[in-house]
Write a protein that holds these residues in place. Sequence first.
Motif, PDB file in Angstrom:
ATOM      1  N   ARG A   1       0.835  -1.211   0.000  1.00  0.00           N
ATOM      2  CA  ARG A   1       0.000   0.000   0.000  1.00  0.00           C
ATOM      3  C   ARG A   1       0.865   1.255   0.000  1.00  0.00           C
ATOM      4  N   GLU A   2       1.916   1.273   0.826  1.00  0.00           N
ATOM      5  CA  GLU A   2       2.813   2.428   0.869  1.00  0.00           C
ATOM      6  C   GLU A   2       3.542   2.602  -0.471  1.00  0.00           C
TER       7      GLU A   2
ATOM      8  N   GLU B   1       1.155   4.223  -2.814  1.00  0.00           N
ATOM      9  CA  GLU B   1       1.011   5.632  -2.439  1.00  0.00           C
ATOM     10  C   GLU B   1       2.241   6.444  -2.850  1.00  0.00           C
ATOM     11  N   SER B   2       3.435   5.828  -2.761  1.00  0.00           N
ATOM     12  CA  SER B   2       4.646   6.549  -3.179  1.00  0.00           C
ATOM     13  C   SER B   2       4.643   6.799  -4.680  1.00  0.00           C
TER      14      SER B   2
ATOM     15  N   ALA C   1       1.910   7.205  -6.409  1.00  0.00           N
ATOM     16  CA  ALA C   1       0.889   8.245  -6.605  1.00  0.00           C
ATOM     17  C   ALA C   1       1.502   9.638  -6.473  1.00  0.00           C
ATOM     18  N   THR C   2       2.477   9.793  -5.585  1.00  0.00           N
ATOM     19  CA  THR C   2       3.108  11.112  -5.413  1.00  0.00           C
ATOM     20  C   THR C   2       4.041  11.458  -6.559  1.00  0.00           C
TER      21      THR C   2
ATOM     22  N   THR D   1      -4.131   9.402  -8.072  1.00  0.00           N
ATOM     23  CA  THR D   1      -4.717   9.080  -6.767  1.00  0.00           C
ATOM     24  C   THR D   1      -4.205   7.693  -6.385  1.00  0.00           C
ATOM     25  N   PRO D   2      -4.427   7.261  -5.147  1.00  0.00           N
ATOM     26  CA  PRO D   2      -4.032   5.886  -4.802  1.00  0.00           C
ATOM     27  C   PRO D   2      -4.683   4.844  -5.723  1.00  0.00           C
TER      28      PRO D   2
END
Length: 156
Positions: free
Chosen positions: A94-95, A98-99, A101-102, A108-109
Amino acid sequence: MTVTTPQPRTTIPAPPALSRDADTARWDELTEKVREAGQYPTKAEAEHVTRTVLSALGGHVTGDERVALAQSLPLEAARLIASQIPATHPLTAREFVESVATRIEGSTPATARWHVSSVLGVLADWVGVPLTTHLLAQLPPGYALLFGRADLARTA
């Protein structure tokens, strides 16, 4: 004092050297597969997503698996993997998403998960089952689904 027996290393043979044109064709083939898998409208978008995801992955794969992965990929992709500094803290799946996504503007996620799954699913097919299995053994639990594989519970 505890003594442990070193685990045998799996040797994955390096692919034969290719000419620059042949390697460029392999990069084009890889990104075309990502474009199809992710249903991206342009080659440029597929290349951007591929570069971003492989760069993120490069910091989380180390040792023999990192070398074998780089050797299995077109030179452009291998550079993306090999040029990353190994992460000091492994990210959960998940992280990791999310990384990514940035790193992708407007992502978005949910869209980042699509991007990651598109690239890593193609990557799993590209490098084959044995190497994918080694990669997944090195990564924290939860990555299997991102590679398009069942995330089976490990038994003790």
